[in-house]
Scaffold this motif. Structure first.
Motif, PDB file in Angstrom:
ATOM      1  N   THR A  81       0.815  -1.221   0.000  1.00 10.36           N
ATOM      2  CA  THR A  81       0.000   0.000   0.000  1.00 10.36           C
ATOM      3  C   THR A  81       0.851   1.275   0.000  1.00 10.36           C
ATOM      4  OG1 THR A  81      -0.122  -0.043   2.413  1.00 10.36           O
ATOM      5  CG2 THR A  81      -1.923  -1.107   1.204  1.00 10.36           C
ATOM      6  N   TRP A  82       2.133   1.180  -0.386  1.00 11.58           N
ATOM      7  CA  TRP A  82       2.928   2.402  -0.477  1.00 11.58           C
ATOM      8  C   TRP A  82       2.373   3.297  -1.590  1.00 11.58           C
ATOM      9  CZ3 TRP A  82       6.941  -1.876  -0.580  1.00 11.58           C
ATOM     10  CH2 TRP A  82       7.423  -2.134   0.701  1.00 11.58           C
ATOM     11  N   CYS A  83       2.706   4.595  -1.526  1.00 12.93           N
ATOM     12  CA  CYS A  83       2.225   5.540  -2.553  1.00 12.93           C
ATOM     13  C   CYS A  83       2.819   5.168  -3.922  1.00 12.93           C
ATOM     14  CB  CYS A  83       2.673   6.967  -2.239  1.00 12.93           C
ATOM     15  SG  CYS A  83       2.301   7.536  -0.587  1.00 12.93           S
ATOM     16  N   GLY A 100       9.975   4.759  -3.372  1.00 12.66           N
ATOM     17  CA  GLY A 100      11.198   3.967  -3.501  1.00 12.66           C
ATOM     18  C   GLY A 100      11.145   2.651  -2.747  1.00 12.66           C
ATOM     19  N   ASP A 101      10.217   2.527  -1.809  1.00 11.30           N
ATOM     20  CA  ASP A 101      10.131   1.288  -1.020  1.00 11.30           C
ATOM     21  C   ASP A 101       9.831   0.078  -1.909  1.00 11.30           C
ATOM     22  OD1 ASP A 101      10.358   3.260   0.840  1.00 11.30           O
ATOM     23  OD2 ASP A 101       8.688   2.629   2.092  1.00 11.30           O
ATOM     24  N   PHE A 102       9.131   0.309  -3.028  1.00 17.88           N
ATOM     25  CA  PHE A 102       8.874  -0.793  -3.963  1.00 17.88           C
ATOM     26  C   PHE A 102      10.202  -1.349  -4.499  1.00 17.88           C
ATOM     27  CE2 PHE A 102       4.740   1.411  -4.317  1.00 17.88           C
ATOM     28  CZ  PHE A 102       3.877   0.336  -4.160  1.00 17.88           C
ATOM     29  N   GLY A 152       7.401   2.950  10.462  1.00 21.34           N
ATOM     30  CA  GLY A 152       7.475   3.894   9.346  1.00 21.34           C
ATOM     31  C   GLY A 152       6.939   3.199   8.108  1.00 21.34           C
ATOM     32  N   CYS A 153       6.941   3.903   6.978  1.00 21.28           N
ATOM     33  CA  CYS A 153       6.507   3.255   5.730  1.00 21.28           C
ATOM     34  C   CYS A 153       7.376   2.033   5.466  1.00 21.28           C
ATOM     35  CB  CYS A 153       6.619   4.245   4.578  1.00 21.28           C
ATOM     36  SG  CYS A 153       5.532   5.672   4.766  1.00 21.28           S
ATOM     37  N   SER A 154       8.666   2.151   5.760  1.00 21.14           N
ATOM     38  CA  SER A 154       9.596   1.030   5.569  1.00 21.14           C
ATOM     39  C   SER A 154       9.218  -0.164   6.443  1.00 21.14           C
ATOM     40  CB  SER A 154      11.011   1.476   5.924  1.00 21.14           C
ATOM     41  OG  SER A 154      11.020   1.987   7.254  1.00 21.14           O
ATOM     42  N   PHE A 191      10.863  11.839   7.589  1.00 21.68           N
ATOM     43  CA  PHE A 191       9.954  10.860   8.172  1.00 21.68           C
ATOM     44  C   PHE A 191       8.740  10.802   7.235  1.00 21.68           C
ATOM     45  CE2 PHE A 191      12.341  11.969  11.990  1.00 21.68           C
ATOM     46  CZ  PHE A 191      12.393  10.777  12.698  1.00 21.68           C
ATOM     47  N   GLY A 192       8.513   9.675   6.549  1.00 21.95           N
ATOM     48  CA  GLY A 192       7.455   9.602   5.543  1.00 21.95           C
ATOM     49  C   GLY A 192       6.074   9.337   6.119  1.00 21.95           C
ATOM     50  N   LEU A 193       5.970   8.291   6.932  1.00 19.65           N
ATOM     51  CA  LEU A 193       4.655   7.850   7.407  1.00 19.65           C
ATOM     52  C   LEU A 193       3.926   8.942   8.198  1.00 19.65           C
ATOM     53  CD1 LEU A 193       2.832   5.261   7.508  1.00 19.65           C
ATOM     54  CD2 LEU A 193       3.797   4.837   9.758  1.00 19.65           C
ATOM     55  N   GLN A 252      13.303   7.198  -2.835  1.00 19.50           N
ATOM     56  CA  GLN A 252      12.577   8.452  -3.045  1.00 19.50           C
ATOM     57  C   GLN A 252      11.195   8.415  -2.391  1.00 19.50           C
ATOM     58  OE1 GLN A 252      13.322   6.258  -5.369  1.00 19.50           O
ATOM     59  NE2 GLN A 252      11.554   5.820  -6.655  1.00 19.50           N
ATOM     60  N   CYS A 253      10.777   9.561  -1.833  1.00 18.52           N
ATOM     61  CA  CYS A 253       9.424   9.712  -1.282  1.00 18.52           C
ATOM     62  C   CYS A 253       8.734  10.796  -2.091  1.00 18.52           C
ATOM     63  CB  CYS A 253       9.478  10.098   0.194  1.00 18.52           C
ATOM     64  SG  CYS A 253       7.843  10.510   0.879  1.00 18.52           S
ATOM     65  N   PRO A 254       8.038  10.436  -3.174  1.00 13.07           N
ATOM     66  CA  PRO A 254       7.424  11.461  -4.029  1.00 13.07           C
ATOM     67  C   PRO A 254       6.292  12.208  -3.344  1.00 13.07           C
ATOM     68  CG  PRO A 254       6.795   9.246  -4.768  1.00 13.07           C
ATOM     69  CD  PRO A 254       7.811   9.074  -3.678  1.00 13.07           C
TER      70      PRO A 254
HETATM   71 FE1  SF4 Z   1       4.332   7.369   0.506  1.00 13.20          FE
HETATM   72 FE2  SF4 Z   1       6.640   8.578   1.094  1.00 13.20          FE
HETATM   73 FE3  SF4 Z   1       5.703   6.642   2.659  1.00 13.20          FE
HETATM   74 FE4  SF4 Z   1       6.643   6.057   0.269  1.00 13.20          FE
HETATM   75  S1  SF4 Z   1       7.844   6.881   1.993  1.00 13.20           S
HETATM   76  S2  SF4 Z   1       4.741   5.271   1.174  1.00 13.20           S
HETATM   77  S3  SF4 Z   1       6.020   7.845  -0.915  1.00 13.20           S
HETATM   78  S4  SF4 Z   1       4.746   8.646   2.314  1.00 13.20           S
END
Ligand code: SF4
Length: 295
Positions: free
Chosen positions: A10-12, A16-18, A45-47, A119-121, A194-196
């Motif tokens: 479910t990442w955006c 870059g996590d993909f 976190g998103c990671s 910090f993304g999340l 990258q965190c777009p």
């Molecule tokens: Fe979205 Fe950024 Fe989190 Fe990736 S790191 S899932 S782009 S908020």
């Protein structure tokens, strides 16, 4: 063995996590590890969602605490392929102390740090790798702090394998992860992701140079002084827009913490974890032993 991704990540879109997930999925079969032999420990976190999407054992820990959990697992079962993962805020900030000491003690594991400079999340706050002047909701006038130098920090702390790669190049990332997992000892991989959504300015989009495959950067990754000098140069250049990736340092003959413990007679040849499944083993809990000794 082909690790599967379940459920759908479910990442955006464009995250870059993909790239980390893809390269990890490709690297695991190359090192011949099955899901039963692999443990992926993540922070918050998103990671931290990474282990939800990989077909292996997983442990989603507290913020910044992936490394102590991963250390315990690697000690209890040295036959496990232990991978710890987290973001730059999780690993270099909140868990920074664990990073230093896990590197110093050379615990046998791979540590992937998703470095997207925020910090993304929690919606884009300034992190330890955000560049000086970076504006965010927590630093609206720009960060006054000099960013951390993760490669130099790993080397100085004692990591026996230090690399940087980027999600925009999953092939290089896969090769580096294979070498990191095959390495006996603490392998640190700073993974530019990258965190777009929250950090459109990050340098991870720009072209990068592979230091192990460039005539401009002839150096010996087994030479600590060479690695130290190149890391310093690299960590300055990153914020000037030049991204240098590759394996910076490797020390293959240094025993891991697990090997040193075995040599001292403090860790049995048979994994401690197997004793739980041995009905004939007379289990004595260390806590009970401690109480008996101090009555
Ligand atoms: Fe979205 Fe950024 Fe989190 Fe990736 S790191 S899932 S782009 S908020």
């Amino acid at each position: 063995y082909t690790p599967t991704v379940e459920p759908q990540a479910t990442w955006c879109p464009g995250c870059g996590d993909f790239g980390v997930l893809k390269s990890l999925k490709q690297a695991l079969p190359e090192v011949g590890r099955t899901p039963e032999e692999t443990l992926l420990v993540t922070g918050i976190g998103c990671s931290g969602k990474l282990n939800s999407y990989l077909d292996s054992y997983g442990f989603h820990t507290l913020h910044g605490r992936a490394l102590p959990v991963a250390r315990a697992a690697a000690l209890a079962n040295p036959e496990l392929e232990v991978i710890a993962a987290g973001g730059d805020g999780d690993g270099y900030g909140i868990g920074g102390n664990h990073f230093v000491h896990t590197a110093r003690e050379n615990h046998d594991m791979t540590y992937i740090v998703f470095n997207n400079e925020i910090f993304g999340l929690t919606k884009g706050q300034t992190s330890p790798t955000s560049p000086k002047g970076h504006k965010s909701k927590t630093q609206p006038h720009g960060s006054a702090k000099t960013p951390i130098r993760p490669l130099s920090m790993a080397l100085t702390s004692g990591a026996s394998f230090v690399a940087r790669t980027a999600a925009v190049n999953p092939n290089q990332a896969r090769d580096i992860l294979v070498q990191a997992m095959e390495h006996d000892g603490f392998a640190h991989v700073d993974f530019l992701t990258q965190c777009p959504t929250w950090n459109k300015d990050a340098r991870q989009y720009v072209p990068y140079t592979d230091i192990n495959d460039s005539e401009d950067y002839e150096f010996d990754p087994t030479n600590r002084a060479d690695a130290q000098e190149l890391m310093r140069e690299t960590e300055d250049k990153l914020y000037e827009g030049e991204v240098l990736t590759g394996i910076y340092y490797r020390e293959d003959d240094r025993p891991s913490y697990q090997e040193e413990k075995k040599q001292l007679g403090e860790l049995p040849e048979e994994p401690l974890a197997e004793r739980y499944f041995d009905e004939d083993y007379d289990w004595e809990r260390s806590y009970d032993r401690f109480i008996d000794q101090h009555k």
